[in-house]
Every structure is written in C-alpha cells, then in structure tokens.
Design a protein around this motif. Structure first.
Motif, mmCIF file in Angstrom:
data_model
loop_
_atom_site.group_PDB
_atom_site.id
_atom_site.type_symbol
_atom_site.label_atom_id
_atom_site.label_comp_id
_atom_site.label_asym_id
_atom_site.label_seq_id
_atom_site.Cartn_x
_atom_site.Cartn_y
_atom_site.Cartn_z
ATOM 1 N N PRO A 192 0.823 -1.222 0.000
ATOM 2 C CA PRO A 192 0.000 0.000 0.000
ATOM 3 C C PRO A 192 0.850 1.263 0.000
ATOM 4 N N HIS A 193 0.329 2.288 -0.661
ATOM 5 C CA HIS A 193 0.911 3.627 -0.625
ATOM 6 C C HIS A 193 -0.011 4.545 0.171
ATOM 7 N N PRO A 194 0.525 5.614 0.746
ATOM 8 C CA PRO A 194 -0.339 6.546 1.490
ATOM 9 C C PRO A 194 -1.482 7.048 0.616
ATOM 10 N N GLY A 195 -2.686 7.028 1.178
ATOM 11 C CA GLY A 195 -3.858 7.503 0.457
ATOM 12 C C GLY A 195 -4.538 6.478 -0.409
ATOM 13 N N ILE A 246 -8.661 -8.493 7.260
ATOM 14 C CA ILE A 246 -8.021 -7.564 6.326
ATOM 15 C C ILE A 246 -8.503 -6.146 6.587
ATOM 16 N N LEU A 247 -9.806 -5.996 6.842
ATOM 17 C CA LEU A 247 -10.372 -4.683 7.155
ATOM 18 C C LEU A 247 -9.715 -4.080 8.392
ATOM 19 N N GLN A 248 -9.673 -4.850 9.468
ATOM 20 C CA GLN A 248 -9.068 -4.328 10.702
ATOM 21 C C GLN A 248 -7.584 -4.038 10.530
ATOM 22 N N MET A 249 -6.886 -4.936 9.848
ATOM 23 C CA MET A 249 -5.451 -4.730 9.648
ATOM 24 C C MET A 249 -5.200 -3.496 8.792
ATOM 25 N N ALA A 250 -5.992 -3.304 7.740
ATOM 26 C CA ALA A 250 -5.831 -2.137 6.884
ATOM 27 C C ALA A 250 -6.050 -0.852 7.667
ATOM 28 N N LEU A 257 -3.106 -0.118 9.768
ATOM 29 C CA LEU A 257 -1.952 0.344 8.993
ATOM 30 C C LEU A 257 -2.179 1.722 8.381
ATOM 31 N N GLY A 258 -3.330 2.312 8.631
ATOM 32 C CA GLY A 258 -3.564 3.679 8.189
ATOM 33 C C GLY A 258 -4.323 3.841 6.894
ATOM 34 N N ILE A 259 -4.867 2.756 6.337
ATOM 35 C CA ILE A 259 -5.690 2.880 5.133
ATOM 36 C C ILE A 259 -7.062 3.394 5.558
ATOM 37 N N GLU A 260 -7.474 4.513 5.013
ATOM 38 C CA GLU A 260 -8.659 5.205 5.521
ATOM 39 C C GLU A 260 -9.942 4.876 4.761
ATOM 40 N N SER A 307 -1.228 -2.952 21.217
ATOM 41 C CA SER A 307 -1.453 -1.507 21.156
ATOM 42 C C SER A 307 -2.935 -1.146 21.124
ATOM 43 N N GLY A 308 -3.795 -2.152 20.960
ATOM 44 C CA GLY A 308 -5.230 -1.905 20.888
ATOM 45 C C GLY A 308 -5.726 -1.560 19.499
ATOM 46 N N LYS A 309 -4.868 -1.651 18.481
ATOM 47 C CA LYS A 309 -5.276 -1.303 17.122
ATOM 48 C C LYS A 309 -6.044 -2.422 16.431
ATOM 49 N N LEU A 310 -5.986 -3.625 16.993
ATOM 50 C CA LEU A 310 -6.762 -4.751 16.477
ATOM 51 C C LEU A 310 -7.666 -5.253 17.588
ATOM 52 N N ASP A 311 -8.878 -5.641 17.230
ATOM 53 C CA ASP A 311 -9.847 -6.130 18.204
ATOM 54 C C ASP A 311 -10.323 -7.516 17.790
ATOM 55 N N PRO A 312 -9.528 -8.551 18.074
ATOM 56 C CA PRO A 312 -9.886 -9.889 17.597
ATOM 57 C C PRO A 312 -11.185 -10.421 18.174
ATOM 58 N N LEU A 313 -11.502 -10.081 19.409
ATOM 59 C CA LEU A 313 -12.707 -10.639 20.020
ATOM 60 C C LEU A 313 -13.973 -10.090 19.389
ATOM 61 N N ALA A 314 -13.857 -8.992 18.643
ATOM 62 C CA ALA A 314 -15.020 -8.477 17.915
ATOM 63 C C ALA A 314 -15.460 -9.433 16.813
ATOM 64 N N LEU A 315 -14.581 -10.342 16.412
ATOM 65 C CA LEU A 315 -14.912 -11.303 15.364
ATOM 66 C C LEU A 315 -15.648 -12.525 15.907
ATOM 67 N N VAL A 316 -15.574 -12.750 17.213
ATOM 68 C CA VAL A 316 -16.072 -14.002 17.791
ATOM 69 C C VAL A 316 -17.585 -13.938 17.974
#
Length: 340
Positions: free
Chosen positions: A158-161, A176-180, A183-186, A299-308
């Motif tokens: 990915p590139h910025p923007g 993929i959504l959460q990871m993106a 990583l700053g993909i808006e 760091s709290g940037k991913l919320d795996p339990l939201a998938l369960v």
C-alpha cells in the motif's frame, strides 16, 4: 486425551487419542482456545489437496507450555503462547530469499501434522510466540488469521492515500479490514452477499459496504472512485469467476491480492492487465507476521474478540461444523475452548 480428528472427508469425530510428547527442539502446549477456519472446513469436505488423513486439524490456537523438549532454551513451562503453523526447511530457494511461507517442503500444523483441536499438541519451539500479559489466550488464538491479512497487504504494498476494496466479509475479509485500518488505510470498500456481514464490516470501520446481489458493484465502486478504480483489491471471497471484475475495477498501477485455493480456472483478460500495468500477487499463509500482529493487538489497534460470535467446548465441534455448513449467516468466528 480428547481431540477432534478427521479420518477422511466427511468422517470426523471427537475421539480419545494418545497424548503427544515434546521431542527434541519441541514444546508441548496445553491448548486453551482454537478457532475454526475455512480451511478446516475444506479439510472436512475433502477439498484440501495438501492434507494427509487421519488428521487432528486446527492451525489457529493458543495455550500454555506444559513441557519442553531437549535443546529448548527460550521457552519455559508456564509460558502463555500462540503458535505459527508454518514450518519450513530453511534451505530451499524460497527460504533462502526470505519467503519460508512458500517453502518447497512446507508443512502446516493442522494440515500436514496434527494441530490444535486437541488438549495437548507438540510443536517446534521456533514456532511459538510468547504473549504479552495483557493479551488473553482467547484473543491470542486469533493471531493467525490476522497474519493472513498482514501478509496479503504486505504483498500488495500500500501507498499513502490508497483506497482498498475487499471482496468478501467473512472472517478473513474482516481481519483484512481491521489490519488495513491499523496500517492507516482510511477508505475501505467491502462487498458481500450477506447483509449481516456487511453490517459487521461497517461496525469495524468500512467506509462503504455493497451487497453484490442487490447492487451493481462495478457501477458503485467506479462512482465512489470518480471513475479511477481502486489501487488495492483483496480477494477474500476466493471466487475465481470474480477475477475479470477485479481487473476492471483496479485502477491503473493497481495491485490485486489473491487468497483462494480453488482449482477452477479464471478468465484473465491480458489487455486489462497490460494496459493498466496491474500487479496480481498470490498470498499464502504468513511470512513471519506473528510479531507484527501481536504488537498491533497489544497496542489496541486490532480487536480480535469483535470477530467471535460463538464460544463452544470441544465436544460441540460437530454442531459447530453443522452450523458453519448450513447456517453460515449465524456465525463469524467460532472459538473452541479446549481447556480453562
């Protein structure tokens, strides 16, 4: 001990099996939680060309080290760990260039050797990752699906923007959504045919959701991108027939990440690839992504339990499989609790 064993396609049961021991260079893990993955379902249905039967499946799991084998120095009894299922030879061409996830002699825990749907499992010590104290064993069992997401995004560079289009809002699409987002993909567009999944995608940060049965995806995506198309497309639907549409929706210089193992042919229009100078990349498993994912979880940037959506005991595995086969709209990630 109890284990979920697949003896042959459509022949599976929770059975009593002999407990493994930790050999040289291995650790014995008392499994706490394990997640059911789509690839586990493919093994059950006989659609996985790599599996050898009989097999105790499960490649998404975490637990506590119960014993260590000879020569193990960096892992101790009592350590809470998650397990990278990828094992490689270290000497073939992919390994030599830093891509052990496509090792010529690749083996996957839960596919080529017994995996995590059992009370105890023996794994190479080099494959375990210690957990920060604030990551629970239930969340840690879901590190592996996020490594799949991290790997395909890394492959797409990915590139910025950049905008991202995710086809499919199942568990991998959601990771993929959460990871993106982490990583700053808006701007992220997600498509699926099940409205409940699209609602979940919106809750997890998708900026746009499209039901591909009810809406013209090409028309909508091109409208959202002012006719330019999308720089990044992740195929989490894994439907070969969608490739021509992906080629049309990709922007010039776009990158398409493919994740499916289908043996069905795809129509590839060479003109679309060449005129836009598109990049199509395959992504398999993960290439040493566990530390990255653990850091993002911590760091709290991913919320795996939201998938369960479901937590079930090992004895309920047959019922969980029936639900995933016949009522998939009821489930996101099904987590199996094997020990306390």
């Amino acid at each position: 001990m109890k284990a979920f064993q697949v003896n042959a396609p459509h022949d599976y049961r929770v059975a009593e099996v002999e407990a493994p021991t930790a050999g040289a260079g291995e650790v014995l893990v008392r499994v706490a939680f394990a997640g059911i993955c789509g690839s586990d379902m493919h093994i059950i249905h006989g659609d996985n060309a790599f599996v050898r039967f009989p097999r105790i499946t499960g490649h998404e799991f975490a637990g506590v080290v119960d014993a260590v084998g000879e020569g193990v120095a960096d892992v101790a009894v009592g350590d809470r760990v998650c397990v990278d299922p990828v094992t490689s030879c270290g000497t073939c061409y992919p390994c030599r260039i830093g891509r052990p996830n496509v090792c010529s002699a690749l083996e996957v825990i839960g596919v080529h050797r017994d995996g995590g749907f059992e009370e105890f499992v023996s794994v190479p010590a080099t494959n375990v990752h210690k957990l920060p104290e604030y990551i629970g064993l239930d969340a840690a069992a879901l590190v592996e699906p996020y490594t799949i997401a991290a790997n395909v995004l890394d492959r797409m560079q990915p590139h910025p923007g950049d905008r991202l289009l995710i086809l499919g809002a199942g568990v991998i699409g959601m990771t993929i959504l959460q990871m993106a987002r982490a990583l700053g993909i808006e701007e992220i567009i997600v498509t699926d045919v099940i409205n409940e999944r699209l609602t979940a995608a919106k809750e997890l940060g998708a900026t746009h959701v499209l039901n591909s049965r009810e809406q013209d995806v090409e028309k909508e995506v091109l409208a959202l991108t002012e006719g330019e198309g999308v720089p990044l497309i992740a195929d989490a639907a894994c439907v070969p027939a969608l490739l021509p549409q992906m080629l049309r929706l990709a922007s010039p210089a776009g990158r398409i990440g493919l994740l499916g193992f289908s043996v069905q042919p795809s129509d590839l229009i060479q003109l679309e690839v060449i005129k836009k100078e598109l990049t199509l990349v395959g992504s398999r498993l993960n290439n040493r992504k566990f530390p990255e994912v653990l850091a993002l979880m911590a760091s709290g940037k991913l919320d795996p339990l939201a998938l369960v959506s479901h937590r079930l005991p090992l004895s309920d595995m047959p019922g969980a499989i029936d639900m995933l086969d016949h009522r998939p709209e009821e489930a996101r990630k099904v987590l199996i609790q094997i020990s306390a």
